[in-house]
Design a protein around this motif. Structure first.
Motif, short mmCIF file in Angstrom:
data_model
loop_
_atom_site.label_atom_id
_atom_site.label_comp_id
_atom_site.label_asym_id
_atom_site.label_seq_id
_atom_site.Cartn_x
_atom_site.Cartn_y
_atom_site.Cartn_z
N ILE A 204 34.28 99.79 70.24
CA ILE A 204 33.11 99.12 70.80
C ILE A 204 33.33 97.64 70.61
CG2 ILE A 204 30.63 98.69 70.56
CD1 ILE A 204 30.34 101.52 69.44
N GLU A 205 33.23 96.87 71.68
CA GLU A 205 33.51 95.45 71.53
C GLU A 205 32.87 94.68 72.67
OE1 GLU A 205 35.29 93.71 68.88
OE2 GLU A 205 34.18 92.27 70.08
N HIS A 206 32.28 93.53 72.34
CA HIS A 206 31.67 92.69 73.36
C HIS A 206 32.66 91.67 73.94
CE1 HIS A 206 27.49 93.95 73.14
NE2 HIS A 206 27.59 93.99 71.82
N LYS A 207 33.75 91.41 73.21
CA LYS A 207 34.69 90.38 73.68
C LYS A 207 35.51 90.93 74.85
CE LYS A 207 34.86 87.92 69.33
NZ LYS A 207 33.94 88.78 68.56
N MET A 208 35.10 90.57 76.07
CA MET A 208 35.66 91.19 77.27
C MET A 208 37.15 90.94 77.43
SD MET A 208 33.93 93.25 78.90
CE MET A 208 34.55 93.35 80.57
N GLU A 209 37.61 89.75 77.08
CA GLU A 209 39.03 89.46 77.22
C GLU A 209 39.85 90.44 76.41
OE1 GLU A 209 40.98 85.47 76.46
OE2 GLU A 209 38.97 84.93 77.20
#
Ligand code: ATP
Ligand code: MG
Length: 256
Positions: A204-209
């Motif tokens: 789960i991660e918000h950092k799209m790059e």
């Protein structure tokens, strides 16, 4: 091929609010899947259902085809599903190496004993050193756990998670709360774990790059529902995802 992890109609309600709603997942062995979605979409709740911290209102969780819906987190770990915060046994006054060696030993089912054969002890320590190399903490092996920086503590937790030898790893925002300088190093650690090719990873991660560069598959959760599941490229092109959510997420990513 059989999925290593599967859910069928997985649903949990909290007093009228459906946090995870009818989710059907099929995660294939040794793949890297990231779960994205806005705050409150139900991502962490989904992990809680997968790992057994929460019981669903309805639906099932299957691990290698076995129904584990009613099993405790510890039993699921023994069956091959590991989650980092399950590890509560970091000893602050022991060294980094000692902490990981104890985790390796516990996994092997051997508890500390003064008369343990020297060769066994050395083998556990060697395994612990390897894990510390994987998480880029080799140079800190002699430091006390309590003296580690925040990012280093997360790496220690990852090493201890790896020591459990579960095939499936659930990683919930491993870069949360880290300074900007610490992020690339954690990303490198996750890449190394992926490169070993022996784990199935859900992130789960918000950092799209980060998510776009590392994932084989992306799952998009929105209001508890699985809005889309596809390769990163196709998710980026998905009109439904674009309109429902990606615009907002990019704003988030740009500001964080
Ligand atoms: N134990 C609980 N009791 C009641 N409501 C809960 C519980 N756990 C989660 N929720 C609610 O379920 C929804 C989903 O929360 P969840 O933490 O899974 O979101 P998330 O996608 O992980 O968000 P974030 O990106 O902010 O971490 C939220 O509305 C939250 O308030
Ligand atoms: Mg969350």
């Amino acid at each position: 091929m059989q999925p290593v992890l599967e859910t069928q109609d997985l649903t949990v309600e909290f007093g009228g609010h459906t946090a995870v709603n009818g989710v059907d997942l099929r995660v294939m062995p040794f793949t890297f899947t990231s779960i994205i979605g806005p705050n409150g979409a139900g991502k962490t709740t989904l992990f809680n259902l997968l790992s057994g911290q929460l019981r669903p209102t309805r639906g099932k969780v299957l691990l290698r085809g076995k129904d584990v819906t009613r099993l405790s987190p510890a039993k699921r770990t023994r069956l091959g599903l590991g989650r980092s915060f399950q590890i509560t046994n970091v000893f602050p006054s022991l060294t980094v190496l000692e902490n990981v060696r104890l985790a390796v030993q516990a996994q092997a089912g051997v508890y500390y004993n003064m008369f343990a054969r020297r060769s066994k002890h050395a083998a556990f320590e060697e395994k612990a050193r390897q894990l510390l190399t994987t998480v880029l903490l080799g140079e800190k092996q002699g430091s006390l756990a309590k003296h580690l920086a925040h990012g280093e503590k997360r790496k220690l937790e990852l090493a201890m998670l790896l020591a459990l030898e579960t095939e499936v790893l659930l990683l919930d925002e491993p870069t949360a709360g880290m300074s900007l300088e610490e992020v690339p190093s954690i990303l490198e650690v996750i890449r190394r774990i992926k490169a070993e090719g022996t784990r199935t990873i859900l992130l789960i991660e918000h950092k799209m790059e980060m998510v776009l560069s590392i994932s084989d598959r992306l799952l998009v959760l929105f209001n508890g529902k699985l809005l889309a599941e596809d390769t990163p490229e196709r998710i980026m092109d998905n009109q439904l995802v674009q309109t429902a959510y990606l615009g907002g997420l990019y704003d988030n990513a740009a500001s964080s």
